[in-house]
Motif scaffolding. Structure first.
Motif, PDB file in Angstrom:
ATOM      1  N   ASN A   2       0.767  -1.237   0.482  1.00 43.59           N
ATOM      2  CA  ASN A   2       0.093   0.122   0.111  1.00 43.59           C
ATOM      3  C   ASN A   2       1.002   1.103  -0.960  1.00 43.59           C
ATOM      4  O   ASN A   2       2.004   1.539   0.126  1.00 43.59           O
ATOM      5  CB  ASN A   2      -0.916  -0.398   0.464  1.00 43.59           C
ATOM      6  CG  ASN A   2      -1.983  -0.798   0.902  1.00 43.59           C
ATOM      7  OD1 ASN A   2      -2.439  -1.956   0.505  1.00 43.59           O
ATOM      8  ND2 ASN A   2      -2.957  -1.739   2.354  1.00 43.59           N
ATOM      9  N   GLY A   3       0.484   2.416  -0.462  1.00 45.37           N
ATOM     10  CA  GLY A   3       0.441   3.604  -0.316  1.00 45.37           C
ATOM     11  C   GLY A   3       1.238   4.099  -1.296  1.00 45.37           C
ATOM     12  O   GLY A   3       0.508   3.459  -2.644  1.00 45.37           O
ATOM     13  N   ILE A   4       2.714   4.855  -1.419  1.00 45.21           N
ATOM     14  CA  ILE A   4       2.772   5.433  -2.626  1.00 45.21           C
ATOM     15  C   ILE A   4       3.414   5.086  -3.417  1.00 45.21           C
ATOM     16  O   ILE A   4       2.785   4.984  -4.667  1.00 45.21           O
ATOM     17  CB  ILE A   4       3.924   7.610  -2.002  1.00 45.21           C
ATOM     18  CG1 ILE A   4       3.130   7.888  -2.015  1.00 45.21           C
ATOM     19  CG2 ILE A   4       4.424   7.238  -4.010  1.00 45.21           C
ATOM     20  CD1 ILE A   4       4.178   8.482  -1.011  1.00 45.21           C
ATOM     21  N   GLY A   5       4.000   4.279  -3.759  1.00 43.93           N
ATOM     22  CA  GLY A   5       5.147   3.509  -4.264  1.00 43.93           C
ATOM     23  C   GLY A   5       3.733   2.605  -5.449  1.00 43.93           C
ATOM     24  O   GLY A   5       3.916   2.510  -6.101  1.00 43.93           O
ATOM     25  N   SER A   6       2.679   1.657  -4.951  1.00 51.02           N
ATOM     26  CA  SER A   6       1.685   1.489  -5.502  1.00 51.02           C
ATOM     27  C   SER A   6       1.220   2.131  -5.930  1.00 51.02           C
ATOM     28  O   SER A   6       0.368   1.497  -7.425  1.00 51.02           O
ATOM     29  CB  SER A   6       1.133   0.657  -4.284  1.00 51.02           C
ATOM     30  OG  SER A   6       0.231   1.026  -3.751  1.00 51.02           O
ATOM     31  N   ARG A   7       0.529   2.759  -5.503  1.00 50.34           N
ATOM     32  CA  ARG A   7      -0.506   4.050  -5.791  1.00 50.34           C
ATOM     33  C   ARG A   7       0.274   4.175  -7.326  1.00 50.34           C
ATOM     34  O   ARG A   7      -0.088   5.382  -8.461  1.00 50.34           O
ATOM     35  CB  ARG A   7      -0.790   5.460  -5.194  1.00 50.34           C
ATOM     36  CG  ARG A   7      -2.200   4.551  -4.888  1.00 50.34           C
ATOM     37  CD  ARG A   7      -2.521   5.505  -3.512  1.00 50.34           C
ATOM     38  NE  ARG A   7      -1.989   6.358  -2.405  1.00 50.34           N
ATOM     39  CZ  ARG A   7      -1.666   6.242  -1.133  1.00 50.34           C
ATOM     40  NH1 ARG A   7      -2.100   5.299  -0.774  1.00 50.34           N
ATOM     41  NH2 ARG A   7      -1.052   7.108  -0.914  1.00 50.34           N
ATOM     42  N   LEU A   8       2.070   4.948  -7.815  1.00 48.14           N
ATOM     43  CA  LEU A   8       2.127   5.354  -8.085  1.00 48.14           C
ATOM     44  C   LEU A   8       2.902   4.248  -9.253  1.00 48.14           C
ATOM     45  O   LEU A   8       2.079   4.767 -10.778  1.00 48.14           O
ATOM     46  CB  LEU A   8       3.513   5.586  -8.017  1.00 48.14           C
ATOM     47  CG  LEU A   8       4.559   6.399  -8.757  1.00 48.14           C
ATOM     48  CD1 LEU A   8       4.289   7.638  -9.156  1.00 48.14           C
ATOM     49  CD2 LEU A   8       6.298   7.132  -8.741  1.00 48.14           C
ATOM     50  N   ARG A   9       2.701   3.417  -8.818  1.00 54.78           N
ATOM     51  CA  ARG A   9       2.550   1.714 -10.264  1.00 54.78           C
ATOM     52  C   ARG A   9       1.580   1.600 -11.018  1.00 54.78           C
ATOM     53  O   ARG A   9       0.878   1.568 -12.294  1.00 54.78           O
ATOM     54  CB  ARG A   9       2.881   0.638  -9.377  1.00 54.78           C
ATOM     55  CG  ARG A   9       2.730  -0.138 -10.644  1.00 54.78           C
ATOM     56  CD  ARG A   9       3.248  -1.885 -10.069  1.00 54.78           C
ATOM     57  NE  ARG A   9       2.386  -2.466  -9.456  1.00 54.78           N
ATOM     58  CZ  ARG A   9       2.378  -2.802  -8.113  1.00 54.78           C
ATOM     59  NH1 ARG A   9       3.332  -3.262  -7.649  1.00 54.78           N
ATOM     60  NH2 ARG A   9       1.354  -2.961  -7.586  1.00 54.78           N
ATOM     61  N   GLU A  10      -0.131   2.714 -10.058  1.00 61.58           N
ATOM     62  CA  GLU A  10      -0.844   2.050 -10.931  1.00 61.58           C
ATOM     63  C   GLU A  10      -0.913   2.972 -11.635  1.00 61.58           C
ATOM     64  O   GLU A  10      -1.654   2.844 -12.394  1.00 61.58           O
ATOM     65  CB  GLU A  10      -2.477   2.233  -9.777  1.00 61.58           C
ATOM     66  CG  GLU A  10      -3.425   2.299  -9.889  1.00 61.58           C
ATOM     67  CD  GLU A  10      -4.663   1.816  -8.999  1.00 61.58           C
ATOM     68  OE1 GLU A  10      -5.911   2.223  -8.774  1.00 61.58           O
ATOM     69  OE2 GLU A  10      -4.590   1.631  -7.743  1.00 61.58           O
ATOM     70  N   GLU A  11      -0.656   4.378 -11.638  1.00 65.01           N
ATOM     71  CA  GLU A  11      -0.909   5.322 -12.328  1.00 65.01           C
ATOM     72  C   GLU A  11      -0.347   4.595 -13.668  1.00 65.01           C
ATOM     73  O   GLU A  11      -0.767   5.490 -14.736  1.00 65.01           O
ATOM     74  CB  GLU A  11      -0.476   6.651 -11.986  1.00 65.01           C
ATOM     75  CG  GLU A  11      -1.992   7.617 -10.319  1.00 65.01           C
ATOM     76  CD  GLU A  11      -2.989   7.814 -11.940  1.00 65.01           C
ATOM     77  OE1 GLU A  11      -2.631   8.181 -12.293  1.00 65.01           O
ATOM     78  OE2 GLU A  11      -3.970   6.482 -11.695  1.00 65.01           O
ATOM     79  N   ARG A  12       1.080   4.323 -13.516  1.00 62.68           N
ATOM     80  CA  ARG A  12       2.278   4.536 -14.970  1.00 62.68           C
ATOM     81  C   ARG A  12       1.173   3.429 -16.021  1.00 62.68           C
ATOM     82  O   ARG A  12       0.788   2.876 -17.094  1.00 62.68           O
ATOM     83  CB  ARG A  12       3.299   3.836 -14.157  1.00 62.68           C
ATOM     84  CG  ARG A  12       4.182   3.121 -15.619  1.00 62.68           C
ATOM     85  CD  ARG A  12       5.714   2.620 -14.861  1.00 62.68           C
ATOM     86  NE  ARG A  12       5.599   0.999 -13.903  1.00 62.68           N
ATOM     87  CZ  ARG A  12       5.410   0.577 -14.171  1.00 62.68           C
ATOM     88  NH1 ARG A  12       4.894   0.023 -15.720  1.00 62.68           N
ATOM     89  NH2 ARG A  12       4.602  -0.882 -13.262  1.00 62.68           N
TER      90      ARG A  12
END
Length: 128
Positions: A2-12
């Motif tokens: 969870n967190g910034i990393g997973s959301r960043l990957r989701e956006e990518r």
């Protein structure tokens, strides 16, 4: 994860970019991009500004809350569709969300339709 990393990957992934391309946009090497997405490192503001300029919802990446769509920014067709959706019963709204979610997630390349519009759901529905 969870967190910034997973959301960043989701956006990518939403934007259909590889880690290399995404990292280039943000001005970092692919290994740094991987570390951002795994949560090993946290991206800096200049990186977030660069990827936001290419369509990333930076508010979502940072907070987990999607940036609201400004009132009045919907096209006439979007407004009409939203009105129709809101008039549906709750069960029908759930079915529409399920359908849209399925359509929004691309099929693996091996399962993708072959040919022109007649091989897609939208093409069949429109008679093409």
């Amino acid at each position: 994860m969870n967190g910034i990393g997973s959301r960043l990957r989701e956006e990518r992934e939403r934007l259909g970019m590889t880690q290399r391309v995404f990292g280039d946009i943000g001005g970092v090497e692919p290994n740094a991009q991987g570390k951002y997405e795994s949560g090993e490192r946290t991206p800096k503001a200049d990186y977030l500004a660069a990827v936001a300029a290419r369509g990333v919802d930076s508010l979502y990446v940072l907070s987990g809350v999607r940036t609201p769509i400004p009132q009045g920014s919907l096209s006439a067709e979007e407004d009409r569709l939203l009105g129709c959706f809101r008039s549906l019963a709750a069960a029908d709204q759930a079915a529409v969300r399920q359908l849209l979610g399925s359509l929004a997630n691309p099929l693996p390349r091996a399962c993708a339709p072959i040919g022109g519009p007649e091989h897609t759901l939208a093409g069949r529905l429109s008679g093409k």
